[in-house]
Design a protein around this motif. Structure first.
Motif, PDB file in Angstrom:
ATOM      1  N   GLU A 152      -1.561   6.445   1.901  1.00 44.41           N
ATOM      2  CA  GLU A 152      -2.808   5.816   2.318  1.00 44.41           C
ATOM      3  C   GLU A 152      -2.712   5.344   3.763  1.00 44.41           C
ATOM      4  N   LEU A 187       0.849  -1.184   0.000  1.00 43.57           N
ATOM      5  CA  LEU A 187       0.000   0.000   0.000  1.00 43.57           C
ATOM      6  C   LEU A 187       0.885   1.233   0.000  1.00 43.57           C
ATOM      7  N   GLN A 220      -3.725  -5.358   2.579  1.00 42.85           N
ATOM      8  CA  GLN A 220      -4.559  -4.422   3.314  1.00 42.85           C
ATOM      9  C   GLN A 220      -4.691  -4.836   4.775  1.00 42.85           C
ATOM     10  N   SER A 221      -4.881  -6.131   5.002  1.00 45.17           N
ATOM     11  CA  SER A 221      -5.039  -6.636   6.374  1.00 45.17           C
ATOM     12  C   SER A 221      -3.782  -6.391   7.197  1.00 45.17           C
ATOM     13  N   LEU A 255      -2.689  -2.331   7.180  1.00 43.68           N
ATOM     14  CA  LEU A 255      -3.654  -1.492   7.893  1.00 43.68           C
ATOM     15  C   LEU A 255      -4.120  -2.180   9.172  1.00 43.68           C
ATOM     16  N   SER A 281      -5.909  -8.490  -0.435  1.00 39.25           N
ATOM     17  CA  SER A 281      -6.567  -8.573   0.858  1.00 39.25           C
ATOM     18  C   SER A 281      -5.548  -8.711   1.990  1.00 39.25           C
TER      19      SER A 281
END
Length: 411
Positions: free
Chosen positions: A85, A81, A125-126, A129, A122
């Motif tokens: 962000e 990412l 992001q997991s 974040l 996924s």
């Protein structure tokens, strides 16, 4: 747009701001919104500013563009990412600010996409974040998920209707589920919250050691964490303000003991996750861990989910929802977890919610894991409730108390 529908939309936006995130003067608000929900999003923005928000930021989401990104971007891009962000989400935690997520994507948006590429994104992001998920699970921010129809979702739910009819019907179903159609929605939610709190109080007084689930398809025993707390309805943030993370919500929920789940559960509603539908699936647990699984539809997607990390194979959340709840009584399968989980008792694979554990504030993930509080970068709710489900609570003194009979509360 007719006046009645316009009134309901404005009331829904006010509900999201005043009850969902309970925004206070000076807080910022991040809205994650599908571009199809632009009209409703603007109403939320207006309501937020009129209720004292210092700044609203809208993050527009477009599912077809996201699909192109997943299918075409270099693998290395899917695994990372951008720093800007990550920093944006960090800033909202630092200010104890608010997040409204508008859900309503096409349940089949990513059918046919390589599941390994889906999982790359996924997982990124997991993991990257993860701090934001922790903030949500501990109440460091005010957050709420709200449903907003679009054509793809509505026609998936009502395939026999014309597109415009399907959208109108889904809006009305959402207004009913969110207690908009029953008059003063803010008052209705205060009454509903009180009812859920009464169930929470009873369950916390019993402080059950184990819950035994039995139906025609499911037979499972779930040990609750020794330090568990039941929660339902509004939650209290770390800055001492209430908010409701799901509108609608019909559940009361707590945390399982990581190693204390044994038996087999069978899904009773489809699971829409990562743009795929998983249906008619079962999970078998031994000493807390999934040791076998089956699925008539979406087997490969379920397999990918169970590979997110080690913690995803264990149960984090246990939630009780009566079969006669308004969403269940509607007879609608919403193909959306926000709604379907509030029609049925459900469990969640993955991370436990830290607020469900006494004196867990400030504990590291490692410390929580050692205490038997499951940790994972994922949290996947799936529905197991049915009209024939019985749940017996077993106390530390081995007293057996009926909690549910024939799918509904008896406690």
């Amino acid at each position: 747009m007719n006046k009645d529908f316009e009134r309901k939309l404005n009331q829904y936006a006010e509900l999201a701001v005043k009850v969902g995130v309970n925004l206070h003067k000076g807080q910022k608000l991040l809205i994650l919104s599908p571009i199809e929900a632009a009209e409703f999003t603007r109403l939320v923005v207006k309501s937020a500013y009129r209720n004292g928000c210092s700044r609203v930021i809208v993050d527009w989401r477009d599912t077809p563009t996201s699909r192109i990104h997943i299918e075409e971007a270099p693998e290395e891009t899917l695994k990372t990412l951008p720093h800007w962000e990550i920093d944006r989400f960090k800033s909202f935690i630092e200010g104890h600010d608010c997040l409204i997520s508008l859900t309503g994507n096409d349940p089949k948006a990513y059918e046919g996409v390589n599941p390994k590429r889906l999982m790359m994104l996924s997982k990124a992001q997991s993991e990257q974040l993860d701090f934001f998920q922790t903030a949500q699970l501990t109440g460091n921010i005010h957050w709420s998920i709200i449903g907003v129809p679009n054509a793809a979702w509505a026609t998936a739910v009502f395939p026999d209707k014309r597109e415009d009819e399907a959208i109108t019907t889904l809006w009305e179903a959402i207004f009913t589920a969110a207690r908009i159609n029953q008059g003063d929605s803010i008052h209705n939610w205060k009454v509903h919250d009180k009812i859920l709190k009464e169930k929470v109080e009873k369950l916390n007084l019993y402080h059950f050691k184990t819950l035994h689930y039995k139906s025609a398809k499911t037979d499972i025993s779930i040990d609750l964490h020794p330090d568990h707390i039941w929660i339902g309805g509004s939650q209290r943030s770390t800055i001492g303000r209430s908010y409701i993370s799901n509108i609608p919500t019909e559940e009361v929920f707590t945390a399982a003991l990581k190693t204390g789940v044994n038996g087999t559960v069978v899904s009773t509603k489809p699971l829409s996750v990562m743009g795929n539908i998983i249906d008619n699936f079962s999970l078998t647990f031994k000493n807390g861990q999934v040791i076998d699984f089956r699925a008539e539809k979406g087997y490969e997607a379920l397999q990918q989910i169970l590979e997110i990390d080690e913690g995803i194979k264990f149960i984090g959340e246990v939630a009780l929802v009566p079969h006669n709840s308004p969403i269940s009584s509607s007879g609608i399968i919403f193909m959306n977890t926000l709604f379907d989980e509030n029609a049925s008792c459900h469990l969640a694979l993955g991370a436990a919610i830290t607020m469900n554990i006494k004196n867990a504030e400030g504990l590291s993930k490692e410390a929580l894991n050692e205490k038997g509080v499951n940790q994972s970068s994922g949290h996947i709710d799936f529905m197991i409730g049915s009209q024939d489900l019985d749940i017996i609570g077993q106390t530390i003194n081995d007293e057996r108390i009926p909690i549910f009979q024939n799918g509904n509360w008896v406690i």
